[in-house]
Motif scaffolding. Structure first.
Motif, PDB file in Angstrom:
ATOM      1  N   THR A   1       0.923  -0.932  -0.151  1.00 33.25           N
ATOM      2  CA  THR A   1      -0.091   0.029  -0.145  1.00 33.25           C
ATOM      3  C   THR A   1       1.254   1.308   0.448  1.00 33.25           C
ATOM      4  O   THR A   1       1.795   1.601   0.594  1.00 33.25           O
ATOM      5  N   THR A   2       0.110   2.657  -0.178  1.00 34.84           N
ATOM      6  CA  THR A   2       1.236   3.717   0.157  1.00 34.84           C
ATOM      7  C   THR A   2       1.598   3.412   1.040  1.00 34.84           C
ATOM      8  O   THR A   2       0.882   4.251   2.247  1.00 34.84           O
ATOM      9  N   PHE A   3       2.694   4.030   1.173  1.00 34.98           N
ATOM     10  CA  PHE A   3       3.214   4.408   2.662  1.00 34.98           C
ATOM     11  C   PHE A   3       3.091   6.447   2.627  1.00 34.98           C
ATOM     12  O   PHE A   3       3.290   6.756   2.169  1.00 34.98           O
ATOM     13  N   VAL A   4       3.130   6.970   3.991  1.00 33.28           N
ATOM     14  CA  VAL A   4       2.862   8.193   4.730  1.00 33.28           C
ATOM     15  C   VAL A   4       4.234   9.298   4.400  1.00 33.28           C
ATOM     16  O   VAL A   4       3.898   9.754   4.455  1.00 33.28           O
ATOM     17  N   GLU A   5       4.995   7.211   4.596  1.00 31.26           N
ATOM     18  CA  GLU A   5       6.589   8.102   4.443  1.00 31.26           C
ATOM     19  C   GLU A   5       6.651   8.865   3.449  1.00 31.26           C
ATOM     20  O   GLU A   5       7.860   9.398   3.269  1.00 31.26           O
ATOM     21  N   SER A   6       6.579   8.688   2.897  1.00 32.64           N
ATOM     22  CA  SER A   6       6.208   9.301   1.458  1.00 32.64           C
ATOM     23  C   SER A   6       6.311  10.864   1.537  1.00 32.64           C
ATOM     24  O   SER A   6       6.778  11.137   1.050  1.00 32.64           O
ATOM     25  N   ALA A   7       5.731  10.980   2.517  1.00 37.36           N
ATOM     26  CA  ALA A   7       5.368  12.906   2.871  1.00 37.36           C
ATOM     27  C   ALA A   7       6.480  13.390   2.846  1.00 37.36           C
ATOM     28  O   ALA A   7       6.766  14.510   2.729  1.00 37.36           O
ATOM     29  N   SER A   8       7.784  12.290   4.011  1.00 33.70           N
ATOM     30  CA  SER A   8       8.915  13.486   3.845  1.00 33.70           C
ATOM     31  C   SER A   8       9.787  13.790   2.728  1.00 33.70           C
ATOM     32  O   SER A   8      10.994  14.337   2.605  1.00 33.70           O
ATOM     33  N   GLY A   9       9.774  12.424   1.827  1.00 30.68           N
ATOM     34  CA  GLY A   9      10.677  12.771   0.230  1.00 30.68           C
ATOM     35  C   GLY A   9       9.620  13.849  -0.612  1.00 30.68           C
ATOM     36  O   GLY A   9      10.497  14.561  -0.724  1.00 30.68           O
TER      37      GLY A   9
END
Length: 439
Positions: free
Chosen positions: A311-319
């Motif tokens: 699934t999509t990872f909320v940690e993508s927000a850090s990138g």
């Protein structure tokens, strides 16, 4: 490459995308160590679980980059992998891990069909703007909470549930260093500041004994978990996926996982979209359909590969906060997953303390949307509040969204404003209510 990924058009650069991809990967790399351990508990061989986790994440993250061209990375989802291991395989259900993967795959197929029919996007469009903002804010608090808890800054307490950790402990010291570096670099507007904070904190953690040094190397891949739902269960002549239909009670878990995947992704995409500048001030995500299509396919692929639901990872927000704006950052993340399928011990050096600073800063950035909620209008403000508080306090994006949805329709019902509630909000709220009752 610039034309394909629209790098210049989105005011980015190859350097920004690479740094953003590295930041996202390091922030979510814990899944390489955590997911295989959970799946091993469920009965899967470690090497097979490691290969499935890394290769599945790589394939779907790259697919998201090429198809949707957004900085949204994917991997095996925390929460669902826990359900697979500790409820389906080790709990009262006690099914073989291949059957659990068949349940995950079926859930993904159902979601993909719903997305293809436009239902998932229609549900997102039916959500009031205040709740869209609340989802992003709640996830921001959730991300910061994950960082602080993992970094030992806050710890559990029998008397107060949570309390301040021992700030003199090596784990907390590294976390505080990570936060300080991340905040200072953010203030100075240094590109790649979040990535630098992770690397610096990892180095600081070596003499303090917080950064684990590699003790062994694994250079092999094991694809024995591939096509898990279609493998025969040992001791029987029945395929795993057939077992799901022979035990109708297992179909309830398909529904339960579906609800979690369905709404977790919606919240995550809004949150990442706001940081990556592809969501407007009302939380409407630009070109969301291909994102949802890839994510839905990822759930099915995760079950097929034996990696649990991808699934999509909320940690993508850090990138995204580090500058990623296109799918090129996903290519970076995907390639790193492939590389570290062989070199998992290196990623094992990145502790939760090292990523604490990045997650706290991302949480801070995501709280800016609180100004867009009309707090004088309780009909919209209280559901937003319920959502914001529900996500971190229940450690679940899905639960928080459910609290917001249900409270919204109830308030609109008792105030005689039923016509303002779109039909799909009623359907979604009833689904959440059913989920809570059956949980």
């Amino acid at each position: 490459m610039d034309t394909f990924f629209k790098i210049s058009e989105r005011n980015s650069s190859v350097g920004n995308e690479v740094i953003g991809g590295l930041t996202t990967f390091l922030a979510m790399s814990y899944i390489i160590a955590v997911n295989p351990q959970m799946l091993v508990a469920a009965g899967m061989p470690f090497e097979a679980a490691l290969t499935a986790t890394c290769i599945g994440a790589a394939i779907m993250t790259i697919a998201m980059g090429l198809i949707a061209n957004r900085p949204v990375a994917l991997a095996s989802g925390m929460g669902i992998n826990a359900i697979v291991a500790y409820t389906l395989c080790l709990g009262g259900v006690n099914v073989d891990w291949r059957v659990a993967m068949a349940i995950v795959m079926l859930e993904g197929v159902v979601i993909f069909i719903l997305v293809a029919c436009g239902l998932r996007k229609a549900v997102m469009d039916a959500i009031p703007a205040s709740l869209r903002h609340a989802i992003g804010i709640g996830i921001g608090l959730f991300i910061a909470f994950i960082g602080l808890k993992g970094g030992g800054v806050i710890v559990s307490s029998e008397s107060t549930l949570l309390t301040l950790g021992d700030l003199s402990s090596p784990v907390a010291i590294v976390s505080l260093v990570a936060i300080a570096i991340a905040v200072i670099l953010q203030v100075l507007n240094v590109k790649g500041g979040l990535l630098i904070s992770i690397i610096a904190a990892t180095i600081v953690g070596i003499p303090l004994g917080v950064t684990p040094l590699p003790t062994s190397w694994n250079f092999g891949l094991d694809f024995s978990a591939l096509a898990a739902p279609f493998q025969t269960i040992p001791g029987t002549d029945t395929m795993a996926i057939v077992q799901v239909f022979l035990q109708p009670a297992l179909l309830l878990f398909v529904f339960s996982l579906l609800m979690s995947d369905f709404f977790d992704t919606m919240g995550t995409v809004v949150a990442v979209g706001q940081r990556g500048e592809f969501a407007d001030k009302d939380g409407n995500v630009e070109d969301i359909q291909p994102i949802l299509m890839v994510d839905s396919a990822a759930a099915a692929v995760g079950g097929f590969c034996g990696a649990s639901s991808i699934t999509t990872f909320v940690e993508s927000a850090s990138g995204a906060a580090a500058g990623a704006r296109t799918g090129l950052s996903n290519i970076v993340v995907g390639l790193l997953f492939v590389v570290f399928a062989f070199f998992a011990p290196v990623i094992g050096m990145v502790s939760s303390s090292a990523t604490c600073g990045a997650l706290v800063v991302v949480g801070y950035l995501m709280l800016s949307d609180v100004a867009h909620i009309d707090w004088e209008n309780i009909e919209h403000a209280f559901p937003a509040f319920a959502c914001i508080m529900g996500i971190p306090m229940t450690y679940s994006i899905t639960n928080g969204i459910g609290f917001g949805f249900i409270s919204y329709v109830v308030i609109m019902l008792v105030t005689g404003r039923v016509k303002e509630v779109k039909p799909l909000m009623w359907v979604a709220s009833l689904a959440f209510l059913l989920m809570f009752i059956l949980a």
